[in-house]
Design a protein around this motif. Sequence first.
Motif: not given
Length: 86
Positions: A20-49
Amino acid sequence: MPLLFIGIDPDTKTADSPTVWVDQDKRELVLQGWEPAPELHAECAAFEAPGHAVGIPDGEAVVRIPARMIDMIREACDVLQRADDH
């Protein structure tokens, strides 16, 4: 201004390093994490908001962050919020 380092996954052993980092100039959180499993990625991509297209737009990504990093993420949010108060 360079990124402000907040923390790294306390269970990091070698190459795994959700971070976890903070970019204070851009006012953003910067997160490094794991790539999701293909099925989780697909579930997120199919989510309707409401008001948003289905899918993950170019330039965006889904990442997984362990719950044990919640305090670091809160700290990063606090850093950004304190900057708003000044």
